[in-house]
Write an enzyme that holds these catalytic residues in place. Structure first.
Site, PDB file in Angstrom:
ATOM      1  N   SER A 153       0.882  -1.175   0.000  1.00  0.00           N
ATOM      2  CA  SER A 153       0.000   0.000   0.000  1.00  0.00           C
ATOM      3  C   SER A 153       0.915   1.219   0.000  1.00  0.00           C
ATOM      4  CB  SER A 153      -0.841  -0.008   1.278  1.00  0.00           C
ATOM      5  OG  SER A 153      -1.462   1.248   1.491  1.00  0.00           O
ATOM      6  N   TYR A 189      -2.063   0.041  10.767  1.00  0.00           N
ATOM      7  CA  TYR A 189      -1.997  -0.389   9.361  1.00  0.00           C
ATOM      8  C   TYR A 189      -0.673   0.023   8.714  1.00  0.00           C
ATOM      9  CZ  TYR A 189      -3.433  -0.911   4.466  1.00  0.00           C
ATOM     10  OH  TYR A 189      -3.509  -1.266   3.140  1.00  0.00           O
TER      11      TYR A 189
HETATM   12  C1  8X3 Z   1      -4.925   1.738   1.454  1.00  0.00           C
HETATM   13  C2  8X3 Z   1      -4.365   2.925   0.801  1.00  0.00           C
HETATM   14  O1  8X3 Z   1      -4.617   5.413   0.384  1.00  0.00           O
HETATM   15  O2  8X3 Z   1      -6.660   4.151   0.727  1.00  0.00           O
HETATM   16  O3  8X3 Z   1      -4.022   0.664   1.369  1.00  0.00           O
HETATM   17  O4  8X3 Z   1      -5.187   4.594   2.601  1.00  0.00           O
HETATM   18  S1  8X3 Z   1      -5.251   4.342   1.135  1.00  0.00           S
END
Ligand code: 8X3
Length: 253
Positions: free
Chosen positions: A147, A160
């Protein structure tokens, strides 16, 4: 888009195998479809068996019910893959996700534990279980879907972001440790993709999940799958180390 990842058609040879975790929905499901269309026999792995069976039937693949936090199920996945005839060419570590958006001072330890178990230790378990087979194939590829949270921080996101930073470190370290072996590594770092991601993060609160993607055009799972298909169809000597993909409407944090 090149669509010859599995090489030239040769009826005598079994199709190369691609394993996709978190394949029952979203990026994993879309990636499984893309890789199947490229000629891979795709092993779809996830917790939700009914959705997996339907997907496997649709793409002519193999379904294995796996919770990546359960070592016995990961061993069962490796055994199911080993029982197939083709070389194990691709692993897509996609299982994972976020829970909650609490500030550090109010962090929910169980949310943190789940995020570290699925994103970090899950990726470690599955990668280790399939590593020799990927190397033995002579042209392995490990794609880890992290991510933008793997290199950015934001308020409320520490559980996260820390897990995604760690998952990225695990993937990048292995890339260095296996230099010289026939295996490529690609980290795919998506920004906002409209999947079940926010619904899971907000514990099924649809209104809160939808608000994340309001007033923007988010990426779709298919946007990410298309890039993974591109990565998987490069020649063996070409390694896309990290691909960062965001919607036009989302700026770096
Ligand atoms: C999620 C990315 O930018 O939506 O993994 O937080 S974001």
């Amino acid at each position: 888009m090149t669509s010859s990842a599995a090489g030239s058609p040769d009826q005598a040879r079994p199709a190369p195998i691609a394993v996709v975790t978190g394949a029952s929905s979203g990026i994993g499901e879309a990636t499984a479809k893309t890789l199947a269309a490229q000629g891979f026999h795709v092993v779809v792995a996830a917790r939700r068996g009914d959705r997996l069976q339907a997907l496997a039937a649709e793409i002519g693949g193999t379904a294995v019910v796996v919770d990546v936090t359960d070592p016995d199920r990961v061993d069962a996945l490796a055994a199911a893959v080993a029982a197939l005839p083709g070389p194990v060419r691709v692993l897509v570590n996609n299982a994972g996700g976020a829970r909650g958006l609490a500030p550090v001072a109010e962090a929910d330890i169980e949310h943190w534990r789940w995020m570290w178990e699925t994103n970090v230790l899950g990726t470690l378990r599955v990668t280790r279980a399939l590593l020799s087979a990927l190397i033995d194939s002579g042209d392995g590829l490990i794609v880890t879907v992290t991510s933008v949270a793997a290199f950015e921080l934001y308020q409320g996101g520490a559980g996260y972001t820390s897990a995604k930073h760690a998952e990225s470190a695990l993937h990048g370290t292995l890339r260095r440790e296996l230099l010289g072996k026939p295996v490529r590594f690609t980290e795919i770092a998506p920004g906002a993709v409209e999947t079940e991601f926010s619904l899971v993060r907000f514990d099924g609160d649809r209104q809160r999940a939808d608000a994340v993607y309001a007033e923007m055009t988010p990426l779709t799972a298919g946007d990410i799958a298309e890039v993974i298909g591109f990565v998987a169809s490069r020649p063996a000597h070409v390694c896309l180390d990290r691909v960062v993909i965001r919607p036009r409407d989302q700026s770096p944090r």
